[in-house]
Design an enzyme around this catalytic site. Structure first.
Site, short mmCIF file in Angstrom:
data_model
loop_
_atom_site.label_atom_id
_atom_site.label_comp_id
_atom_site.label_asym_id
_atom_site.label_seq_id
_atom_site.Cartn_x
_atom_site.Cartn_y
_atom_site.Cartn_z
N CYS A 146 0.83 -1.20 0.00
CA CYS A 146 0.00 0.00 0.00
C CYS A 146 0.87 1.26 0.00
O CYS A 146 1.69 1.44 0.90
CB CYS A 146 -0.92 0.02 1.22
N THR B 260 -11.02 -0.42 -9.97
CA THR B 260 -11.61 0.89 -10.25
C THR B 260 -12.85 0.81 -11.12
O THR B 260 -13.79 1.60 -10.95
CB THR B 260 -10.55 1.80 -10.90
#
Length: 301
Positions: free
Chosen positions: A129, A265
């Site tokens: 991340c 997404t």
């Protein structure tokens, strides 16, 4: 014709998964999407203790993609086990938890708690991340650090272990091999690429912490290349993600060597995209007379 896909000890009805952080806990989409058409849902990132995440603004639209710096906001693994798990455990698909931490010990403790949840067959270890100040990227960009975390989690966790890799490295195959050597059952790639957006009129950075993770169609060529390289560097399954918006994108990743794919997404644009991709893969197999989804993996001419 079979689309059944096996990752470690986990069997999925098809290779289509949702990417962590883009599909909530699955239940948020249940009224819109037939969840039983998906191979797996990977729920949003979970840490040992609660995290507030980064300050707002933490999302920005870009050309062919988006930036985010959410920062792993969640209420911690105990809250997940006591309040969220009961609501998702009977969903008719494989439910996978994305696990993060700021040390090998916190990763392992979080994974150990999830190991006790009967109907969670796998975790995805997020060592990549780019939106947190401690941990995350520090582990995902160094083979030795990645190996340390995977080793600690492997001792504490006994089900299917997927390790999510960062693209923000010189050689992603080095990190993949380190994860494989320490007992990972699969690797998933890519996580977001580090990026930045600037508001020219205000002369300010668009995100609260300056940088964030770029996702969406813009990252697909990079992701495709890294999946291709990694699938040839390790023997464990590779799960491909990064800019997948339709069935053709998914098939390209599988031809490059991915045993399964994740959609991220694109879920924000079209909540039905996962089921549509599963249908599209099935249609492609029918047209090309492919009887087993495994015969599609790495099948470049």
């Amino acid at each position: 014709m079979t689309l059944k896909t096996t990752i470690g000890a986990m069997e999925m009805r098809n290779p289509v998964m949702t990417a962590s952080g883009t599909f909530g806990y699955g239940v948020e989409y249940a009224d819109l999407v037939p969840l039983d058409r998906l191979g797996a849902v990977i729920v949003k990132g979970t840490t040992l203790k609660a995290r507030e995440g980064n300050d707002y603004p933490r999302m920005a639209e870009t050309a062919s993609g988006m930036l985010n710096c959410v920062g792993l906001q969640n209420k911690g693994v105990e809250h997940f086990a006591e309040h969220i798990y009961p609501a998702i455990k009977d969903i008719d698909t494989q439910m996978i938890v994305n696990v993060s931490g700021d040390s090998a010990e916190t990763y392992a403790l979080c994974a150990e708690r999830i190991d006790s949840l009967e109907k969670i067959p796998a975790i995805e270890l997020n060592i990549s991340c780019p939106n947190v100040k401690h941990g995350g990227m520090a582990f995902g960009t160094d083979a030795k650090a990645a190996a340390e975390v995977v080793r600690a989690v492997r001792k504490a966790y006994h089900k299917t272990l997927i390790v999510k890799l960062s693209p923000n490295v010189t050689d992603i195959t080095e990190i993949a091999r380190a994860a494989e050597a320490e007992g990972a059952d699969a690797v998933s790639l890519i996580n977001t690429l580090m990026g930045m957006a600037i508001d020219a009129e205000r002369r300010k950075l668009c995100l609260s912490i300056g940088t964030g993770g770029l996702s969406g169609p813009a990252v697909k060529p990079v992701a495709l290349r890294m999946v291709y390289q990694t699938s040839r560097a390790v023997k464990i399954p590779v799960i491909g993600l990064g800019g997948i918006s339709n069935a053709t994108d998914a098939i390209e990743f599988m031809l490059a060597g991915a045993s399964a794919i994740q959609i991220g997404t694109a879920n924000f644009v079209n909540p039905h995209v996962g089921a549509e991709v599963a249908d599209g893969i099935e249609d492609y197999m029918r047209r090309h007379k492919i009887g087993d989804i495994r015969d599609l993996v790495g099948a470049l001419e």
